[in-house]
Every structure is written in structure tokens, then in C-alpha cells.
Design a protein around this motif. Structure first.
Motif: not given
Length: 203
Positions: A146-153, A163-172
Motif C-alpha cells: 500500500s505504500f511507497t517510500l519516496l526518494k531520500g528515505h 526498519k524505516i527511520w526517516n522518510a516521506t511515505i505515500r499511500r498508493g
């Protein structure tokens, strides 16, 4: 019983229920106005971005945590400098869910975030206790169905897993977007006349 004692008993019997009634009366919730500025980590303002307040239901450390997006919660649109204002906010703790300029206004009423706490196979299994991706921008990647980690995470390395630490995460594909900091969803307590500096990690 004397007449004086009888009158005193009647008076006390009347006052005590009144006192308890006043204590149990619910207090009205205060309406707050909260201002802020929304920029990318680069410092560039996210002009015309649309911001929505969301409530994290349950402890975000629990796998079944989710964000509720009631239609009654305030929203805001950033100006050209990224400034925004939420009005008539009930004081409390919220996250911000957002859509960049030009994106869809459609939002789900609820967003499950248990996958934000999931781990995946490490990119550097020999390392532990290190933030990976802090010096070299990692490309966009899918995170679950369901999600995408955008560039630079970035990821936090834990030996064989990370695990995810710092990120912009988009739904779909259409959003909305959310911010993750140090492994958990961004959260702030909003108070009247409070100021927020909100950053998008991947912009």
C-alpha cells in the motif's frame, strides 16, 4: 433532634448533591488556532500543499495503530511561502497528512500504519545501530502493498533486518503523504496560538 439540627441536616443534604453535580459537569473543549510553515528538508516551501489533521488511534508502537481522518477535523492550504493555519482545533495530539499542490483531494477515512513498524532484510547486514542512507540518497521503493517510500528515505540497521527511520511515505499512487521520524509517525501536541515547523523529508 432539635429544630436547629434538623435545619442544618436539610441544608447539608441539599448542598452536597449540588457540589457533586458541579464536579461531574463536563468542561467545554477549547478551540485553538495553530499556525505554521511547511517546507521540504531542502528549505523550499511547499506552496499550495493541502494539509489535513489526523488522529493516531491507539499507541503508535502497537502494530494495529491507525490514523483516523474524520471530516470534522480542520484542514489548511499553504500559501506561496508554505505558511498555513488550522482553525477551531480541539487541543490535543495530531499528525499531519498532506497532498502536494495539484494532487487529489480525496482522502480515506482511516489509514492503517502498522506496516510503518515492519522490518525488511538489511541492505548492509554486517552493520548494526546505524542510519543507512543519510549520506547517499536511496531511490524510491515500495513498502508493502500500500505504500511507497519516496526518494531520500533512511533506514535504521539492526543486523540482518532494518526498519524505516526517516522518510516521506505515500499511500498508493495518489497519496496522501505522511512523515516518519526516527521510526514513528510524526506527532505533535497542538495548543492555542502554537507554531509548527513541518518538514517533508523527501522534498
Amino acid at each position: 433532634m432539635s429544630a436547629g439540627c434538623f435545619c442544618l441536616s436539610v441544608l447539608l443534604g441539599t448542598l452536597v448533591p449540588l457540589a457533586f453535580g458541579q464536579q461531574t459537569k463536563p468542561q467545554p473543549k477549547s478551540a485553538a488556532t495553530v499556525s505554521g510553515v511547511f517546507t521540504g528538508r531542502s528549505g523550499k516551501p511547499l506552496a499550495k500543499a493541502k494539509l489535513f489533521l489526523g488522529q493516531v488511534v491507539g499507541d503508535q508502537e502497537v502494530l494495529y495503530a491507525r490514523i483516523k481522518m474524520p471530516a470534522t477535523l480542520p484542514s489548511a492550504v499553504c500559501d506561496d511561502q508554505g505558511r498555513f493555519q488550522f482553525k477551531d482545533v480541539t487541543t490535543g495530539e495530531y499528525t499531519i497528512v498532506y497532498q502536494p499542490a495539484g494532487a487529489s483531494d480525496l482522502l480515506p477515512t482511516e489509514i492503517g500504519i502498522k506496516s510503518f513498524l515492519a522490518v525488511t532484510r538489511s541492505l548492509a547486514p554486517a552493520l548494526r545501530g546505524i542510519e543507512f542512507g543519510a549520506t547517499e540518497a536511496l531511490p524510491e521503493r515500495a513498502w508493502g502493498p500500500s505504500f511507497t517510500l519516496l526518494k531520500g528515505h533512511t533506514f535504521f540497521l539492526e543486523g540482518q533486518s532494518m526498519k524505516i527511520w526517516n522518510a516521506t511515505i505515500r499511500r498508493g499512487q495518489l497519496g496522501p503523504c505522511m512523515e516518519i521520524r526516527r521510526g514513528v509517525i510524526w506527532l505533535r501536541r497542538l495548543e492555542d496560538k502554537g507554531q509548527i515547523k513541518f518538514e517533508a523529508w523527501s522534498y
